[in-house]
Design a protein around this motif. Structure first.
Motif, PDB file in Angstrom:
ATOM      1  N   GLN A 253       0.811  -1.222   0.000  1.00 18.21           N
ATOM      2  CA  GLN A 253       0.000   0.000   0.000  1.00 18.21           C
ATOM      3  C   GLN A 253       0.844   1.272   0.000  1.00 18.21           C
ATOM      4  O   GLN A 253       0.329   2.354  -0.265  1.00 18.21           O
ATOM      5  CB  GLN A 253      -0.891   0.023   1.251  1.00 18.21           C
ATOM      6  CG  GLN A 253      -1.799  -1.168   1.391  1.00 18.21           C
ATOM      7  CD  GLN A 253      -2.549  -1.160   2.706  1.00 18.21           C
ATOM      8  OE1 GLN A 253      -3.763  -1.080   2.720  1.00 18.21           O
ATOM      9  NE2 GLN A 253      -1.844  -1.228   3.808  1.00 18.21           N
ATOM     10  N   ILE A 254       2.131   1.152   0.320  1.00 18.39           N
ATOM     11  CA  ILE A 254       2.980   2.332   0.522  1.00 18.39           C
ATOM     12  C   ILE A 254       3.616   2.729  -0.799  1.00 18.39           C
ATOM     13  O   ILE A 254       4.382   1.966  -1.397  1.00 18.39           O
ATOM     14  CB  ILE A 254       4.057   2.040   1.583  1.00 18.39           C
ATOM     15  CG1 ILE A 254       3.386   1.612   2.902  1.00 18.39           C
ATOM     16  CG2 ILE A 254       4.936   3.261   1.801  1.00 18.39           C
ATOM     17  CD1 ILE A 254       4.352   1.133   3.960  1.00 18.39           C
ATOM     18  N   LYS A 255       3.300   3.926  -1.276  1.00 14.61           N
ATOM     19  CA  LYS A 255       3.749   4.374  -2.599  1.00 14.61           C
ATOM     20  C   LYS A 255       5.269   4.371  -2.719  1.00 14.61           C
ATOM     21  O   LYS A 255       5.829   3.968  -3.734  1.00 14.61           O
ATOM     22  CB  LYS A 255       3.206   5.777  -2.877  1.00 14.61           C
ATOM     23  CG  LYS A 255       3.506   6.299  -4.273  1.00 14.61           C
ATOM     24  CD  LYS A 255       2.875   7.660  -4.492  1.00 14.61           C
ATOM     25  CE  LYS A 255       3.048   8.136  -5.926  1.00 14.61           C
ATOM     26  NZ  LYS A 255       4.447   8.239  -6.339  1.00 14.61           N
ATOM     27  N   GLU A 256       5.950   4.815  -1.684  1.00 16.67           N
ATOM     28  CA  GLU A 256       7.412   4.887  -1.719  1.00 16.67           C
ATOM     29  C   GLU A 256       8.011   3.506  -1.981  1.00 16.67           C
ATOM     30  O   GLU A 256       9.000   3.379  -2.705  1.00 16.67           O
ATOM     31  CB  GLU A 256       7.932   5.433  -0.381  1.00 16.67           C
ATOM     32  CG  GLU A 256       9.439   5.604  -0.308  1.00 16.67           C
ATOM     33  CD  GLU A 256       9.939   6.778  -1.132  1.00 16.67           C
ATOM     34  OE1 GLU A 256      11.128   6.786  -1.469  1.00 16.67           O
ATOM     35  OE2 GLU A 256       9.128   7.679  -1.447  1.00 16.67           O
TER      36      GLU A 256
ATOM     37  N   LEU B 165       2.571  -1.273  10.965  1.00 16.13           N
ATOM     38  CA  LEU B 165       1.743  -0.346  10.189  1.00 16.13           C
ATOM     39  C   LEU B 165       0.536   0.110  10.993  1.00 16.13           C
ATOM     40  O   LEU B 165       0.102   1.257  10.877  1.00 16.13           O
ATOM     41  CB  LEU B 165       1.290  -1.022   8.890  1.00 16.13           C
ATOM     42  CG  LEU B 165       0.498  -0.153   7.914  1.00 16.13           C
ATOM     43  CD1 LEU B 165       1.342   1.016   7.413  1.00 16.13           C
ATOM     44  CD2 LEU B 165      -0.008  -0.972   6.736  1.00 16.13           C
TER      45      LEU B 165
ATOM     46  N   ASP C  16       2.871   5.528  11.683  1.00 16.88           N
ATOM     47  CA  ASP C  16       2.639   6.092  10.359  1.00 16.88           C
ATOM     48  C   ASP C  16       3.460   5.310   9.342  1.00 16.88           C
ATOM     49  O   ASP C  16       4.530   4.781   9.654  1.00 16.88           O
ATOM     50  CB  ASP C  16       3.047   7.579  10.346  1.00 16.88           C
ATOM     51  CG  ASP C  16       2.721   8.242   9.025  1.00 16.88           C
ATOM     52  OD1 ASP C  16       3.620   8.286   8.166  1.00 16.88           O
ATOM     53  OD2 ASP C  16       1.593   8.700   8.845  1.00 16.88           O
ATOM     54  N   GLU C  17       2.953   5.232   8.092  1.00 10.04           N
ATOM     55  CA  GLU C  17       3.664   4.449   7.075  1.00 10.04           C
ATOM     56  C   GLU C  17       5.056   4.990   6.767  1.00 10.04           C
ATOM     57  O   GLU C  17       5.922   4.263   6.256  1.00 10.04           O
ATOM     58  CB  GLU C  17       2.848   4.391   5.779  1.00 10.04           C
ATOM     59  CG  GLU C  17       2.686   5.710   5.067  1.00 10.04           C
ATOM     60  CD  GLU C  17       1.900   5.577   3.768  1.00 10.04           C
ATOM     61  OE1 GLU C  17       2.206   6.330   2.826  1.00 10.04           O
ATOM     62  OE2 GLU C  17       0.987   4.736   3.697  1.00 10.04           O
ATOM     63  N   ASN C  18       5.321   6.255   7.115  1.00  5.48           N
ATOM     64  CA  ASN C  18       6.649   6.830   6.866  1.00  5.48           C
ATOM     65  C   ASN C  18       7.747   6.150   7.671  1.00  5.48           C
ATOM     66  O   ASN C  18       8.931   6.298   7.365  1.00  5.48           O
ATOM     67  CB  ASN C  18       6.647   8.331   7.173  1.00  5.48           C
ATOM     68  CG  ASN C  18       5.819   9.115   6.177  1.00  5.48           C
ATOM     69  OD1 ASN C  18       5.782   8.776   4.997  1.00  5.48           O
ATOM     70  ND2 ASN C  18       5.137  10.151   6.632  1.00  5.48           N
TER      71      ASN C  18
ATOM     72  N   LYS D  35      10.062   4.025   5.572  1.00  5.63           N
ATOM     73  CA  LYS D  35      11.133   4.720   4.858  1.00  5.63           C
ATOM     74  C   LYS D  35      12.363   4.831   5.756  1.00  5.63           C
ATOM     75  O   LYS D  35      13.502   4.591   5.315  1.00  5.63           O
ATOM     76  CB  LYS D  35      10.650   6.108   4.424  1.00  5.63           C
ATOM     77  CG  LYS D  35      11.697   6.905   3.649  1.00  5.63           C
ATOM     78  CD  LYS D  35      11.139   8.253   3.224  1.00  5.63           C
ATOM     79  CE  LYS D  35      12.192   9.062   2.457  1.00  5.63           C
ATOM     80  NZ  LYS D  35      11.688  10.399   2.066  1.00  5.63           N
TER      81      LYS D  35
ATOM     82  N   ASN E   4      -5.428   9.456   4.207  1.00  6.78           N
ATOM     83  CA  ASN E   4      -5.581   8.947   2.841  1.00  6.78           C
ATOM     84  C   ASN E   4      -6.749   9.595   2.086  1.00  6.78           C
ATOM     85  O   ASN E   4      -7.397   8.961   1.254  1.00  6.78           O
ATOM     86  CB  ASN E   4      -5.747   7.428   2.844  1.00  6.78           C
ATOM     87  CG  ASN E   4      -5.209   6.798   1.568  1.00  6.78           C
ATOM     88  OD1 ASN E   4      -4.209   7.256   1.023  1.00  6.78           O
ATOM     89  ND2 ASN E   4      -5.865   5.759   1.086  1.00  6.78           N
TER      90      ASN E   4
END
Length: 742
Positions: A163-166, A265, A269-271, A274, A623
């Protein structure tokens, strides 16, 4: 040393049956409150992921057939345990993986060849289920140009990262099916990645996960050996990065702050991923004597080699996109439930591959400036000539079938004006597996579809005039409520009549064509009205195009290429909820008819334009996609003519007819023959329009039938003044919005 077997599976798999069954599971998820609650609790977004739900009802009702039962038994979805239904005395079957969410496993052709199920019930045992003779990879085979590959322990962990764009922009991803699930098919798939530079393990933060990480890393290292250098721990930062580029494959792992990826998750946060990727630990370093950094132990200090790598999450310096999950990620396209979701780069329907268009082209197209203008030009290249604003509006209406509140359009024009051709060409631009075309609809046909047969579909009605009142009523209710409920009489196995409750659910957009206006006022109140341009200028454009086409001056292959590209663009659109922070500060004119419903439609088009710009708009942490003033400007421009039609008492074709009469016969009397000469209409259509204008008191009829009638304009409204006032009102509001934003 791993010795992979050939990946050719001798066991025949009915991929079409699995595709259709999973498509049903996808639809069933939307109708199950417990299933939706479970995936929300697990922080999974089914608008981005391919997730289904086995409610145990896939073999019941109208879907039930001997062929379906046979295929379900062969696949393992049903199990014959000699059960008998006490009520019907029919043979019963045990349902495999009942009350479970489902994920598809795919082969190298992107076909579903097996399914994984995860129970949504709190059971101590039996939470995970696979179909017999498990094969396939989740979420699918990685793209051949993959450079960085993430391996997860569980499928739900892979889905979480998906789901995470990065991550999907820069990495490919494979689930290992647990701590003992790294099979030959996965190994062979990895071995075929000729440009692979790094394998990143993202396993559970427990003893079993760390042991599996160490085991898999050693096995893969034996099969995919890296070209290590003798004294690499003493290399400088620059030399170590150069070494990385020379190496075949390097290995690393992520230390999770929680038990597993999905829990991380849920609680962060999804960050955070990264940051975790940037700080990942590299293994097979020579600093501990064995050449392996032990993931079972906490890694404290770091060698110069480790430090050099850790400071760069991309040691090769390659910033190109398109080699990670963009190619592997099977995007939901805003969730096309009529079929299994398609891969961005290799879409296949029953094994047939459409003309290849690089997937990054569609993403790049959606990211470019002046998107709607370029989109409109591409629609013209597909063969829709003129009607610039109308064709773009119809395109936006049609692609709304992916959203929870789809839109509907009615194209109105005189006979032979090209209205049916227009909606048919717009339908050609959509993924064809989602399009249903009807010349007519009978009174009860909409009630007789399967429960989810019309879910996320596009319905094209070529002639609304052919529908009887009962069919129109059903269509109206379907559009308004997205569901039809009926009480029907059926016969049981003994031949006795009994009542039954039948439900048809429909999340669909629709386009219809009609020559009439007021006749379908109730339907038109629920739809955007688009009037066909019947001007001489538009006629000349169409004739010029037809002549060029017949002369061979138009390349049909280029038209088809534009159609394929537009279909691919639609497939790359994802569903988001939209927030319009300016919604309370822009108003429709007070003299519009059915203002409440039109305001909702106006806001819907603004949201639709925002969704088309999703690769250019801000996404909130929750989102949500955020509307910009530019989206409202586009909506006003595109909807302007449709709003005029809502204000105008005359429908589109009747208004164009009346304006021609006003221009030719200002204060003079005229006969129907003179009107026929000016307007070009034949007798029947001409007389219908004249009678309608007389009824509405725009024309005065003089004389008697036996001597022939004459007509005179009795009311000459100023539609141009109305258009000007409306344009100024919108311009003023938009100007105030921009000033307030500053």
């Amino acid at each position: 040393m791993i010795k992979p077997k050939a990946t050719e599976d001798k066991i025949q798999v009915d991929t079409d049956f699995l595709e259709n069954t999973f498509s049903y599971f996808r639809k069933a998820l939307y109708c199950s409150v417990p299933a939706k609650g479970y995936i929300e609790k697990r922080n999974l977004d089914n608008s981005l992921l391919e997730i289904g739900y086995n409610s145990g009802q896939f073999h019941h009702g109208e879907r039930k057939s001997d062929e379906l039962i046979k295929k379900a038994l062969e696949a393992g979805l049903l199990q014959d345990k000699g059960l008998i239904n006490n009520r019907t005395k029919e043979k019963g079957y045990s349902i495999f993986a009942n009350k479970c969410i489902a994920f598809p496993l795919k082969n190298s052709q992107n076909q579903i060849v097996s399914l994984y199920f995860r129970s949504i019930l709190d059971k101590e045992n039996g939470k995970h289920f696979y179909l017999k003779n498990r094969r396939g990879i989740y979420p699918g085979y990685p793209h051949k140009e993959t450079k960085k590959l993430i391996l997860t322990e569980a499928i739900i962990d892979a889905a979480s990262l998906l789901q995470i764009k990065e991550i999907r922009d820069h990495y490919s991803l494979i689930s290992c099916f647990g701590t003992n699930g790294l099979n030959d098919e996965i190994t062979v798939a990895i071995s075929q990645l000729k440009q692979l530079e790094e394998i990143i393990f993202c396993f559970d933060n427990d003893k079993a996960g760390k042991a599996a990480l160490e085991k898999y890393a050693k096995l893969l290292k034996d099969y995919l050996p890296s070209k290590q250098m003798a004294d690499e721990r003493f290399l400088t930062k620059e030399e170590s990065q150069e070494h990385l580029m020379m190496s075949q494959v390097i290995y690393s792992f992520i230390e999770l702050p929680c038990k597993d990826v999905n829990e991380t998750l849920q609680l962060h946060d999804e960050n955070i991923f990264k940051e975790l990727l940037e700080n990942r630990k590299f293994i097979f370093l020579p600093e501990n004597g064995s050449g392996v950094a032990d993931p079972l132990q906490s890694i404290g200090g770091s060698s110069p080699f480790l430090s050099a790598i850790s400071e760069s999450s991309n040691p090769t310096g390659d910033t190109r996109s398109g080699t990670g999950l963009k190619h592997q990620f099977h995007e939901n396209k805003g969730l096309s439930l009529g079929k299994a979701s398609t891969s961005v780069d290799f879409t296949r329907e029953k094994g047939n591959v459409p003309p290849e268009i690089p997937p990054k082209n569609s993403i790049d197209f959606l990211q470019q400036k002046d998107l709607l203008q370029n989109l409109n030009q591409l629609i013209e290249k597909s063969g829709i000539i003129g009607e610039e604003q109308s064709r773009l509006l119809l395109f936006l209406i049609t692609i709304s079938y992916l959203n929870r509140s789809p839109l509907h359009g009615i194209v109105q024009g005189s006979s032979g004006s090209g209205k049916t051709h227009m909606i048919s060409k717009i339908a050609d631009l959509m993924p064809q597996e989602d399009v249903l075309r009807f010349t007519r609809i009978t009174e009860s046909s909409l009630y007789n579809w399967g429960e989810f047969d019309l879910f996320q579909k596009i319905i094209i009605i070529e002639d609304l005039d052919g529908l009887k009142e009962d069919a129109l009523y059903a269509l109206r209710e379907f559009i308004s409520n997205q569901v039809l409920r009926s009480s029907v009489t059926i016969k049981d196995k003994k031949g006795n009549n009994k009542s039954s409750h039948k439900i048809v659910k429909g999340q669909f957009s629709s386009l219809s064509a009609t020559t009439k206006g007021e006749t379908y006022e109730d339907n038109m109140n629920r739809s955007f009205i688009v009037a066909v341009n019947e001007s001489e200028e538009q006629t000349e454009k169409i004739i010029h195009y037809q002549n060029r086409k017949n002369a061979g001056e138009i390349d049909k292959s280029q038209e088809q290429k534009a159609v394929n590209q537009l279909q691919n663009i639609v497939r790359n659109l994802k569903h988001y909820e939209v927030i319009n922070p300016y919604a309370t500060r822009i108003q429709l004119p007070s003299n519009v008819k059915n203002k409440r419903r039109l305001n909702e439609m106006f806001q819907s088009i603004i949201k639709q334009i925002t969704l088309v710009h999703q690769y250019q708009r801000h996404i909130t942490p929750e989102n949500y996609l955020v509307t910009e003033i530019e989206d409202i400007e586009h909506a006003v421009e595109i909807l302007f003519e449709s709003i005029i039609l809502k204000i105008d008492e005359l429908d589109g074709s009747l208004r164009q007819f009346f304006e021609k009469l006003k221009k030719a016969f200002t204060d003079n009397h005229f006969t129907r023959f003179e009107a026929m000469e000016i307007t070009g209409f034949k007798k029947t259509q001409l007389q219908f329009y004249l009678n309608e204008l007389v009824r509405l008191e725009y024309l005065k009829q003089i004389g008697f039938a036996n001597k022939g009638f004459k007509y005179k304009i009795s009311y000459s409204d100023n539609i141009q003044r109305i258009r000007k006032d409306l344009k100024e009102a919108f311009t003023k509001q938009l100007k105030e919005l921009k000033q307030h934003k500053k």
